[in-house]
Design a protein around this motif. Structure first.
Motif, PDB file in Angstrom:
ATOM      1  N   ILE A  33       1.049  -1.152   0.072  1.00  0.00           N
ATOM      2  CA  ILE A  33       0.038  -0.015  -0.093  1.00  0.00           C
ATOM      3  C   ILE A  33       1.036   1.334   0.069  1.00  0.00           C
ATOM      4  N   ARG A  79      -4.067   4.582   5.212  1.00  0.00           N
ATOM      5  CA  ARG A  79      -3.677   3.330   4.755  1.00  0.00           C
ATOM      6  C   ARG A  79      -4.433   2.192   5.635  1.00  0.00           C
ATOM      7  N   LYS A 109      -7.488   1.133   4.209  1.00  0.00           N
ATOM      8  CA  LYS A 109      -7.371   0.437   3.093  1.00  0.00           C
ATOM      9  C   LYS A 109      -7.470  -1.266   3.512  1.00  0.00           C
ATOM     10  N   TYR A 112       1.649  -7.057   4.890  1.00  0.00           N
ATOM     11  CA  TYR A 112       1.637  -5.530   4.449  1.00  0.00           C
ATOM     12  C   TYR A 112       3.136  -4.898   4.783  1.00  0.00           C
ATOM     13  N   SER A 165      -4.398  -1.357  -2.043  1.00  0.00           N
ATOM     14  CA  SER A 165      -3.619  -2.341  -2.040  1.00  0.00           C
ATOM     15  C   SER A 165      -3.191  -3.165  -3.082  1.00  0.00           C
TER      16      SER A 165
END
Length: 1020
Positions: A458, A503, A506, A676, A841
């Protein structure tokens, strides 16, 4: 009746009956299909054996009656009846020869001398007492007591059908009564070999035995029946391996049984060691089995089990009590622990390990010395089991344990091998490895699930650099250069480490979508864990999920417990909510409707209920948000996905990802890691370490001792060097070397900025040298006494540490090289949430649909260190490493399927050319190279016909230009024509080549096909 039995199955059964008689020495009782009154206790055989072993007629009759009464009772459920029967068989029947006489113990089975028992088998044992008749294929008896049942099927019928038949036989509808005495259930056929379980074992938990894998003579079914049912082995397995654990009866897995046997030898020699069994492979039960054996076989033995997790402390105590060890105590304080150790009871003590180190830092060394000069008089032969020993063995706890329990034998248990510094100190305390069972072995054995990795990226972008610059200008107007630099560093760190609200939104959206589309999440059979990097971010995630369909289906579990003192007035710079305020508010809101249960707090009640629901009701508790709690020792079979938004490595990372590797329902094929944080290199490094051979598995005690001496010498040299360095830097400070003298030397005139700049190099050298001294001191402090330092030297090291810590603070404050960054944090958090926006993402894993173990097989893990927004370092260098790994695999496999691997080689070369000519984007290159890697790894394309279910058939298909029918005909002819040892015998080779020619009628193809047949040694 015989004509109705499938001849293949009948032939197998005849062979197995012969094996039991001729190779294992069992008595054959006959075919009992038409025999009436078949039972789980053959009274005449049991009585005859008891009389032969010297028991009187009266005692024999009483023992037979008690065994028969329990074997045929209908009271209680099967689990409890079987548990009572096991206890009766293991510990004997108590009976008086006559009224008024002393009780004698009559053992229905002689556990000490297997030759004094009668081992027998009967086949086709018709059971007619239930509502419906059933007929087990083979029943194993010891002294007339039905101990084992074997169900056989023909080779074309899956072994699971035999297992399901055994399971259904235990139902009330059929013959549940018969299984009261049964300890071992087996299922087998000629193609899949043998699996074993016990009463009420679910199909998925039936195990394959694993031993002497190099032995490939004969059927695996025969091989493992000889291993499991050999008389001594069978008695040992039942006597030392059976565990009744919270309503489930369990038998040891092969790695547990062999670890037990190895550990017994260590214990007999009074030698400690380490048992490394990978995450999820049953370390707690391993402790119980070994503990039971020690208490029963070592005179005056006592066991201390130390763990640093409350949950495991509770579990171990519960499991020992469930297996009948009632002389168990849990310590509530260090003082109580010491009292237990100095008295003769209880024989088993569970303790949280931090209770050993309850002294303050200041008097710790004198405490150790007191103990060594006046050792505590412990009672009995003490064995210390330490859970996750790599976490708890080092530092001052190490000293206390050695000092308090100086004659004890230490056995460490860990789910991860020993890395870096852990390896040195852990082996000093515990010694060498007793037994290892690695992650790849557990996956191969079906004990845990393999792992799939998916990296997601991301991007975060700063939308207004101007606004941020204006804020810095306003805030730093009154700061010196050092303070400005520190604040900028903090801002840089916060940008990199902290998630912006955008973020996190998301990621939340990602996870919500996954619950609608991903396997097991969509069906609600599975659930997930999200790992956040801080309690604040965990709280933020939780608050965001409250606005989604996962509201009331997720929970937050951290070490935080709300306390009004947490939100006392703080200087937050601006009127923004601080992290602590937000966490406090989140927790008070979620706990407001929770009622405490028992002696638990609201937080503990909420956590317990959430964990229980997560384990047992995945549709109700879909997501747990955690930081570090639950990442070790938390078993939840439904847990299938772990989302990682926290930097982790080594032990911590491996333990975290293993939360998803537990067995569950049949639809759980893998555990999934969604990353992530660009941890791909860390993940594959960790997996690689946990599957590779250890460089110290074969060490002797003497080698371990030499290692300790070498390590201590290096640590001592480092400490003396570090101390000398600081002293030399301070050497030119003017007398009387007080605060003012040090300030003048290291700062000059503190009101003169030129002086401060001119002396900056001195301060930097001082800070660096003091840090090195602190590290050197910490590295050896736990071993001061072992390293044979004098009292005066130890006192000097301690005093110098305090002196230099104070000096560093004085110089930092005097030079203005300090800043209270907390006053700026809330503002910077506001800037991040306001001016940093996150993109959607994007999946960035280069190797989709390849499990981590398969990746390791082709060494792809070495090709990629990490996968950030664009791969760090040289893209060309990375690409070349990946390409070389795939090319090596193609060369290695080429003989098995020349045509296919020639084709893959061409594809690879074409892609390399396109990359070099820059006609393919790097991201598309990654997608294409991953597809090539996957196809090379599986050895075939995705559209191969299903009938081609072996590598040999696939290779024939490729060589015959995709003619499926011809490939299958050729396979059949070759299998019929080949004879044992044809590779070494020219005449037999000619028979195979003639069969090839008969099918193809093409001389030029015969040698080409024969080379393929020859290469596939496991199939032809």
């Amino acid at each position: 009746m015989q004509a109705m039995i499938n001849p293949i199955e009948r032939i197998t059964q005849n062979r197995i009956i012969q094996l039991f008689q001729k190779e294992l020495g069992y008595t054959y009782y006959g075919n009992w299909e038409k025999r009436e009154h078949n039972s789980n206790v053959e009274e005449a055989i049991l009585k005859q054996n008891l009389l032969q072993r010297g028991y009187s007629e009266t005692l024999a009759d009483k023992a037979v009656k008690e065994v028969c009464d329990l074997a045929t009772t209908n009271s209680g459920n099967l689990y409890h009846r079987n548990k009572m029967m096991y206890s009766l068989l293991r510990y004997g029947v108590k009976a008086r020869p006559d009224l008024g006489e002393q009780f004698d113990t009559i053992f229905p089975i002689d556990w000490n001398d297997f030759d004094k028992n009668e081992f027998g088998i009967a086949e086709e044992v018709t059971l007619s007492k239930g509502e419906n008749n059933r007929r087990p294929d083979v029943v194993l008896y010891i002294n007339g007591i039905a101990i084992g049942v074997l169900e056989l099927k023909r080779g074309t019928t899956d072994i699971s059908e035999s297992i399901n038949q055994s399971i259904s036989n235990q139902r009330e509808l059929f013959n549940k009564w018969f299984y009261t005495t049964v300890q071992l259930l087996m299922a087998g056929n000629n193609t899949q070999g043998l699996k074993y379980g016990t009463i009420k074992t679910e199909n998925k938990y039936y195990l394959s035995w694993k031993e002497d894998e190099a032995d490939n003579e004969g059927y695996k079914l025969d091989k493992y029946l000889k291993k499991l049912c050999q008389k001594q082995r069978l008695l040992d397995l039942i006597y030392n391996g059976v565990i009744f654990d919270a309503g489930k009866k369990k038998l040891p897995r092969p790695h547990q049984y062999f670890a037990l046997k190895e550990a017994q030898e260590f214990v007999r020699r009074k030698e400690g060691g380490i048992i490394w069994h990978t995450q999820g492979s049953g370390k707690s039960l391993m402790m119980v089995m070994l503990g039971k054996w020690i208490l029963e076989n070592v005179a005056n033995s006592r066991i201390v089990i130390l763990t640093d997790r409350t949950e495991l402390d509770d579990q171990i105590e519960r499991v020992f009590k469930d297996v009948g060890e009632t002389d168990v105590a849990k310590t509530r304080s260090g003082k109580e622990l010491m009292q237990f150790l100095t008295s003769s009871r209880p024989r088993l003590v569970c303790s949280l390990i931090h209770k050993f180190g309850n002294k303050t830092e200041t008097d710790f060394d004198s405490f150790i010395k007191d103990l060594q000069d006046n050792p505590v008089q412990t009672q009995g032969e003490i064995f210390v089991f330490i859970d996750e020993c790599h976490r708890t063995q080092s530092g001052k706890l190490n000293q206390v344990m050695k000092a308090v329990l100086h004659n004890a034998v230490f056995i460490g248990f860990t789910g991860t091998p020993l890395l870096k510094e852990d390896k040195k100190t852990t082996m000093d305390v515990f010694g060498r490895y007793i037994h290892t069972y690695k992650f790849n072995e557990a996956v191969e054995d079906g004990v845990v699930k393999d792992l799939m990795y998916e990296g997601r990226s991301i991007e975060q972008n700063l939308t207004s650099q101007t606004k941020v610059d204006q804020w810095f200008e306003a805030k730093t107007a009154g700061l010196n250069d050092f303070q400005k630099n520190e604040l900028k560093k903090k801002w840089g760190t916060m940008q990199n480490v902290l998630s912006s609200k955008s973020r996190m939104e998301k990621i939340v959206a990602d996870i919500v979508v996954d619950f609608s589309v991903k396997p097991r999440l969509r069906s609600q059979n599975g659930n997930a864990i999200l790992v956040a990097s801080s309690i604040y971010e965990a709280s933020k995630y939780y608050s965001l999920f409250l606005n989604t369909e996962l509201k009331n289906r997720c929970a937050i579990i951290t070490s935080y417990n709300p306390n009004a003192g947490d939100v006392s007035l703080e200087d937050t710079g601006a009127d923004n909510e601080t992290d602590k305020h937000f966490i406090y508010k989140t927790y008070t809101d979620l706990l407001k409707d929770v009622s405490p249960k028992g002696n638990k707090s609201k937080t503990e009640t909420y956590e317990t209920d959430s964990k229980e629901s997560f384990r047992k009701e995945p549709a109700r508790m879909k997501l747990l948000i955690v930081v570090s709690k639950l990442l070790t020792g938390f078993d939840a079979p439904p847990c299938t996905y772990i989302y990682i938004d926290k930097r982790m490595q080594d032990h911590t990372l491996f333990q975290a990802i293993c939360r998803v590797n537990r067995l569950d329902t049949d639809d759980k094929d893998y555990g999934y890691i969604i990353d992530y944080m660009e941890l791909f290199g860390n993940v594959t490094d960790a997996i690689n370490v946990y599957t590779s051979e250890l460089d110290n598995e074969g060490f002797t005690e003497e080698q371990i001792s030499v290692q300790l001496k070498d390590r201590l010498k290096i640590a001592k040299d480092r400490l003396f060097t570090a101390l000398e360095t600081v002293e030399s830097i301070c050497e030119n400070v003017a007398s009387p070397k007080n605060d003012l003298a040090y300030i003048h030397y290291f700062c000059g005139n503190t009101e003169n900025s030129e002086d401060l700049k001119a002396t900056e190099y001195k301060r930097m050298a001082l800070y660096k040298a003091i840090v090195e001294y602190i590290r050197a001191y910490a590295n050896i402090k736990a071993d001061f006494i072992t390293a044979e330092f004098t009292d005066a030297e130890i006192r000097r090291f301690n005093e110098k540490l305090d002196e230099y810590l104070n000096l560093r603070e004085i110089i930092r404050i005097a030079s203005g090289e300090t800043i209270d960054l907390k006053a700026y944090e809330a503002d910077m958090r506001f800037l991040i949430d306001t001016y940093i926006k996150a993109d959607e993402s994007e999946v960035i894993s280069p190797f989709e649909n390849i499990s981590l173990l398969d990746l390791l097989e082709i060494d792809i893990d070495q090709a990629i260190e990490s996968l950030p927004k664009g791969i760090k370092g040289s893209q060309e260098a990375m690409a070349e490493v990946i390409e070389n790994n795939i090319r090596s695999k193609i060369v290695e496999e080429h003989l098995l399927d020349p045509k296919y691997f020639d084709y893959m080689s061409v594809l690879l070369q074409e892609l390399i050319e396109r990359r070099k000519q820059e006609t393919v984007e790097y991201r598309n290159y990654l997608i294409e190279i991953s597809d090539i890697a996957r196809q090379v790894n599986q050895g075939k394309k995705d559209d191969i016909p299903k009938s081609l279910n072996t590598k040999g058939k696939v290779a024939l298909y490729h060589t015959l230009d995709g003619d499926e029918k011809l490939a299958l005909v050729l396979e059949e002819k070759v299998q019929y024509a080949k004879q044992e040892g044809f590779r070494e015998n020219l005449a037999k080779q000619k028979l195979v080549k003639k069969a090839i020619f008969d099918v193809l009628d093409d001389v030029s193809k015969v040698e080409e096909i024969y080379k393929i047949i020859d290469a596939h040694k496991d199939e032809y």
